[in-house]
Scaffold this active site. Structure first.
Site, mmCIF file in Angstrom:
data_model
loop_
_atom_site.group_PDB
_atom_site.id
_atom_site.type_symbol
_atom_site.label_atom_id
_atom_site.label_comp_id
_atom_site.label_asym_id
_atom_site.label_seq_id
_atom_site.Cartn_x
_atom_site.Cartn_y
_atom_site.Cartn_z
ATOM 1 N N GLU A 111 -0.099 -9.464 -0.964
ATOM 2 C CA GLU A 111 -1.532 -9.800 -0.872
ATOM 3 C C GLU A 111 -2.182 -9.803 -2.246
ATOM 4 O O GLU A 111 -3.025 -10.652 -2.544
ATOM 5 C CB GLU A 111 -2.235 -8.799 0.054
ATOM 6 C CG GLU A 111 -1.747 -8.918 1.484
ATOM 7 C CD GLU A 111 -2.275 -7.824 2.396
ATOM 8 O OE1 GLU A 111 -2.573 -8.128 3.559
ATOM 9 O OE2 GLU A 111 -2.392 -6.663 1.960
ATOM 10 N N ALA B 50 0.857 -1.180 0.000
ATOM 11 C CA ALA B 50 0.000 0.000 0.000
ATOM 12 C C ALA B 50 0.895 1.233 0.000
ATOM 13 O O ALA B 50 2.021 1.189 0.503
ATOM 14 C CB ALA B 50 -0.878 -0.021 1.246
ATOM 15 N N GLY C 68 0.724 -5.127 0.778
ATOM 16 C CA GLY C 68 -0.391 -5.217 -0.172
ATOM 17 C C GLY C 68 0.024 -5.815 -1.512
ATOM 18 O O GLY C 68 -0.811 -6.356 -2.236
ATOM 19 N N GLU D 177 4.156 -5.320 7.455
ATOM 20 C CA GLU D 177 3.301 -4.259 8.016
ATOM 21 C C GLU D 177 3.552 -3.969 9.492
ATOM 22 O O GLU D 177 3.445 -2.828 9.927
ATOM 23 C CB GLU D 177 1.818 -4.617 7.822
ATOM 24 C CG GLU D 177 1.327 -4.480 6.386
ATOM 25 C CD GLU D 177 1.469 -5.747 5.563
ATOM 26 O OE1 GLU D 177 2.276 -6.637 5.935
ATOM 27 O OE2 GLU D 177 0.768 -5.860 4.551
HETATM 28 C C1 HXC Z 1 4.988 4.615 -0.740
HETATM 29 C C2 HXC Z 1 7.004 3.761 -1.444
HETATM 30 C C3 HXC Z 1 6.653 2.477 -0.980
HETATM 31 C C4 HXC Z 1 5.370 2.317 -0.370
HETATM 32 C C5 HXC Z 1 8.625 2.374 -1.842
HETATM 33 N N1 HXC Z 1 8.234 3.654 -1.970
HETATM 34 N N2 HXC Z 1 7.686 1.628 -1.223
HETATM 35 N N3 HXC Z 1 6.186 4.812 -1.325
HETATM 36 N N4 HXC Z 1 4.583 3.428 -0.260
HETATM 37 N N5 HXC Z 1 4.925 1.134 0.066
HETATM 38 C C6 HXC Z 1 8.976 4.771 -2.561
HETATM 39 C C7 HXC Z 1 10.074 5.253 -1.626
HETATM 40 O O1 HXC Z 1 9.555 6.147 -0.661
HETATM 41 C C8 HXC Z 1 10.991 5.959 -2.613
HETATM 42 O O2 HXC Z 1 10.455 7.217 -2.925
HETATM 43 C C9 HXC Z 1 10.875 5.065 -3.868
HETATM 44 O O3 HXC Z 1 9.645 4.342 -3.724
HETATM 45 C C10 HXC Z 1 11.997 4.057 -3.974
HETATM 46 O O4 HXC Z 1 12.055 3.342 -2.754
HETATM 47 P P1 HXC Z 1 13.434 3.032 -1.999
HETATM 48 O O5 HXC Z 1 13.112 2.671 -0.605
HETATM 49 O O6 HXC Z 1 14.415 4.139 -2.218
HETATM 50 O O7 HXC Z 1 13.923 1.776 -2.836
HETATM 51 P P2 HXC Z 1 14.756 0.514 -2.355
HETATM 52 O O8 HXC Z 1 15.939 0.933 -1.536
HETATM 53 O O9 HXC Z 1 14.979 -0.309 -3.595
HETATM 54 O O10 HXC Z 1 13.786 -0.311 -1.365
HETATM 55 C C11 HXC Z 1 12.605 -0.899 -1.877
HETATM 56 C C12 HXC Z 1 11.697 -1.406 -0.720
HETATM 57 C C13 HXC Z 1 11.423 -0.232 0.256
HETATM 58 C C14 HXC Z 1 12.385 -2.539 0.014
HETATM 59 C C15 HXC Z 1 10.436 -1.915 -1.389
HETATM 60 O O11 HXC Z 1 10.989 0.912 -0.483
HETATM 61 C C16 HXC Z 1 10.367 -0.548 1.260
HETATM 62 O O12 HXC Z 1 10.627 -1.164 2.276
HETATM 63 N N6 HXC Z 1 9.132 -0.082 1.017
HETATM 64 C C17 HXC Z 1 8.029 -0.225 1.948
HETATM 65 C C18 HXC Z 1 7.543 -1.652 1.965
HETATM 66 C C19 HXC Z 1 6.384 -1.835 2.926
HETATM 67 O O13 HXC Z 1 6.509 -1.548 4.143
HETATM 68 N N7 HXC Z 1 5.244 -2.313 2.421
HETATM 69 C C20 HXC Z 1 4.042 -2.505 3.216
HETATM 70 C C21 HXC Z 1 3.171 -1.278 3.152
HETATM 71 S S1 HXC Z 1 1.769 -1.401 4.179
HETATM 72 P P3 HXC Z 1 11.398 8.541 -2.984
HETATM 73 O O14 HXC Z 1 10.409 9.637 -3.225
HETATM 74 O O15 HXC Z 1 12.135 8.613 -1.720
HETATM 75 O O16 HXC Z 1 12.292 8.270 -4.179
HETATM 76 C C22 HXC Z 1 0.698 -2.356 3.369
HETATM 77 C C23 HXC Z 1 -0.586 -2.648 4.123
HETATM 78 C C24 HXC Z 1 -1.725 -2.972 3.277
HETATM 79 O O17 HXC Z 1 0.899 -2.797 2.282
HETATM 80 C C25 HXC Z 1 -3.007 -2.829 4.055
HETATM 81 C C26 HXC Z 1 -4.031 -2.014 3.321
HETATM 82 C C27 HXC Z 1 -5.396 -2.010 3.914
#
Ligand code: HXC
Length: 258
Positions: free
Chosen positions: A112, A66, A109, A132
């Protein structure tokens, strides 16, 4: 310049490919992306010439979850009003087979979303996870339920409670990934498998999918009854007559979808 965040392609006869296209955000699923995926999948499933759908991202990410930036300031009621369960149910309920072609990250997500599909093809360096808890929430798009059903309680707990990522090979060995392929071949393999499915009689494919999905959450007796009714019904189809006649006459069948 803005670009479409979800693209639709037709890589082969009978096959539609839906591509998440937010590379600058690792394909994070904001509401626009979620709505477009559901809309495109519904439209493609309604299209008679489409027999199988591939859902994919790019080489860095299937989807990193997400969109955390979009979600961070929301309250409970706003989360409720987003209606994400309904959008994901549209995908999970698609009557035609959906193959997830996963390269790069499939997290939160994104994992998922892959689990709402019927088959998951993953590249060797793909990474899965439900991280998460690390940001103070829990999987909210089916992860606590679908991951547990796919890999069992103890593996699911191990990853959901730590937020650790796991490799495509671990996912394959746990039974979450259907096929593990070299990174460069993910999309091609998914399209080839979709082509293979697209050539088969569509009524049989639809009923096979329905029997598996409905049966998974039902008592065995109920699932078996559903399966029996479905096979009986298929004996009214022209494709059943054609498929069996072609076998007996030692020729290639010509399926019409009727
Ligand atoms: C918003 C995101 C994002 C996310 C990455 N980005 N994941 N933005 N939401 N989930 C953005 C970063 O902020 C960054 O933007 C750009 O994408 C590149 O990401 P980096 O972190 O620089 O890349 P990298 O080092 O390759 O790492 C990739 C990654 C990491 C491992 C995927 O980005 C990460 O851990 N992302 C979050 C993963 C996460 O926690 N997912 C779960 C979300 S909660 P900028 O602007 O800085 O370039 C969820 C709940 C669902 O899914 C429930 C819903 C009801």
């Amino acid at each position: 310049m803005t670009h479409p965040v979800v693209l639709v392609e037709r890589p082969a006869e009978g096959v539609a490919l839906v591509r998440i296209n937010r590379p600058e955000a690792r394909n994070a699923l904001n509401m626009e992306v979620r709505k477009l995926i559901a809309q495109h999948l519904t439209e493609q499933a309604d299209e008679a010439t489409v027999r199988c759908i591939v859902l994919t991202g790019n080489d860095k990410a299937f989807a990193a979850g997400a969109d955390i930036k979009e979600m961070s300031g929301l309250g409970s009621i706003e989360m409720l009003q987003r209606g994400t369960l309904k959008l994901w149910s549209t995908i999970a309920g698609c009557p035609k087979p959906v193959i997830a072609a996963v390269s790069g990250f499939a997290l939160g997500g994104g994992c998922e979303l892959a689990m709402t599909c019927d088959i998951i093809i993953a590249g060797e360096s793909a990474r899965f996870g439900q991280p998460e808890v690390k940001i103070g929430i829990i999987p909210g798009g089916g992860g606590t339920q679908r991951l547990t059903r796919a890999v069992g309680k103890f593996k699911a707990m191990r990853y959901i409670l730590t937020g650790d990522l796991f490799s495509a090979r671990e996912a394959y060995e746990m039974g979450l990934v259907s096929e593990l392929v070299p990174d460069a071949e993910v999309e091609k393999r998914a399209i080839d498998m979709a082509k293979q499915i697209a050539e088969l009689p569509p009524l049989a494919i639809e009923m096979a999918k329905e029997a598996v999905l409905r049966g998974v959450d039902a008592a065995l007796d109920t699932g078996l009854a559903l399966e029996t009714k479905a096979i009986q019904l298929l004996f009214s189809s022209q494709d059943q007559k054609e498929g069996m006649a072609a076998f007996i006459e030692k020729r290639k069948p010509k399926f019409t979808g009727k």
